[in-house]
Design a protein around this motif. Structure first.
Motif, short mmCIF file in Angstrom:
data_model
loop_
_atom_site.label_atom_id
_atom_site.label_comp_id
_atom_site.label_asym_id
_atom_site.label_seq_id
_atom_site.Cartn_x
_atom_site.Cartn_y
_atom_site.Cartn_z
N UNK A 19 0.83 -1.19 0.00
CA UNK A 19 0.00 0.00 0.00
C UNK A 19 0.87 1.25 0.00
N UNK A 20 0.40 2.28 -0.69
CA UNK A 20 1.06 3.57 -0.72
C UNK A 20 0.11 4.57 -0.07
N UNK A 21 0.57 5.23 0.99
CA UNK A 21 -0.25 6.18 1.73
C UNK A 21 0.26 7.59 1.49
N UNK A 22 -0.65 8.51 1.23
CA UNK A 22 -0.28 9.91 1.06
C UNK A 22 -1.38 10.80 1.63
N UNK A 23 -1.00 11.98 2.01
CA UNK A 23 -1.96 12.95 2.53
C UNK A 23 -1.96 14.21 1.67
N UNK A 24 -1.78 14.03 0.37
CA UNK A 24 -1.72 15.16 -0.55
C UNK A 24 -2.99 16.02 -0.46
N UNK A 25 -4.14 15.39 -0.53
CA UNK A 25 -5.40 16.15 -0.45
C UNK A 25 -5.53 16.83 0.91
N UNK A 26 -5.13 16.15 1.95
CA UNK A 26 -5.19 16.72 3.30
C UNK A 26 -4.30 17.96 3.39
N UNK A 27 -3.09 17.88 2.83
CA UNK A 27 -2.17 19.01 2.83
C UNK A 27 -2.76 20.19 2.05
N UNK A 28 -3.39 19.90 0.93
CA UNK A 28 -4.03 20.97 0.16
C UNK A 28 -5.17 21.60 0.97
N UNK A 29 -5.91 20.80 1.70
CA UNK A 29 -6.98 21.34 2.55
C UNK A 29 -6.41 22.25 3.64
N UNK A 68 -4.05 25.00 13.30
CA UNK A 68 -3.11 24.67 12.21
C UNK A 68 -1.98 23.76 12.70
N UNK A 69 -1.52 23.99 13.92
CA UNK A 69 -0.47 23.12 14.48
C UNK A 69 -0.99 21.70 14.59
N UNK A 73 0.42 18.28 12.87
CA UNK A 73 0.81 17.09 13.62
C UNK A 73 0.27 15.84 12.94
N UNK A 74 -0.96 15.89 12.48
CA UNK A 74 -1.55 14.74 11.80
C UNK A 74 -0.85 14.48 10.47
N UNK A 75 -0.40 15.52 9.81
CA UNK A 75 0.28 15.38 8.53
C UNK A 75 1.63 14.66 8.67
N UNK A 76 2.23 14.70 9.84
CA UNK A 76 3.53 14.05 10.03
C UNK A 76 3.45 12.53 9.92
N UNK A 77 2.24 11.98 9.90
CA UNK A 77 2.11 10.53 9.73
C UNK A 77 2.70 10.08 8.40
N UNK A 86 7.52 20.74 13.25
CA UNK A 86 6.16 20.77 13.80
C UNK A 86 6.22 20.67 15.32
N UNK A 87 7.11 19.86 15.83
CA UNK A 87 7.29 19.75 17.27
C UNK A 87 7.73 21.10 17.85
N UNK A 88 8.54 21.84 17.12
CA UNK A 88 9.00 23.15 17.59
C UNK A 88 7.83 24.13 17.75
N UNK A 89 6.90 24.15 16.78
CA UNK A 89 5.75 25.06 16.92
C UNK A 89 4.77 24.54 17.97
#
Length: 118
Positions: A19-29, A68-69, A73-77, A86-89
């Motif tokens: 399986x290939x997982x991506x969050x491209x749509x999520x990042x665009x949102x 937004x933070x 965080x969810x995008x780091x998956x 992201x941890x810094x913010x």
């Protein structure tokens, strides 16, 4: 129900190898929500030589900053390359200042860059 293709903001593509997982749509949102769809992308999410300043004026909308933070965080998956910044913010969610918001926007600009160059 059919083959799994999108679940909880994650696009799922099945190949012969797995399986290939991506969050491209999520990042665009995220970029759309932050009103940064047309921002100038950056190739690096943080200035490696600089140190995050904890001083400065408070951000106008701390709730938006925290939201937004959390989305980042969810995008780091699927984008572990942004986990450190992201941890810094995240460290400053309780009292976000303008330098923290600037870094947050830089991460968002990098997120747009990384998905555009795949």
């Amino acid at each position: 129900m059919g083959a799994l293709s999108f679940f909880l903001g994650i696009d799922v593509k099945q190949t012969r190898d797995g399986f290939y997982l991506t969050q491209h749509r999520y990042a665009e949102d995220i970029l759309e929500h932050a009103r940064m769809m047309s921002c100038k992308p950056v190739a690096m999410p943080i200035d490696a030589k600089g140190k995050l300043n904890a001083d400065g004026p408070a951000v106008d909308d701390a709730h938006s900053y925290r939201s937004l933070v959390g989305t980042l965080q969810y995008l780091t998956m699927t984008q572990p390359n942004i986990a450190f910044v992201v941890q810094q913010v995240c460290l400053h969610k309780h009292d976000p200042r303008m330098p923290h918001l600037a870094l947050l926007k830089c991460i968002l600009r990098y997120t747009g860059f990384s998905f555009a160059h795949r």
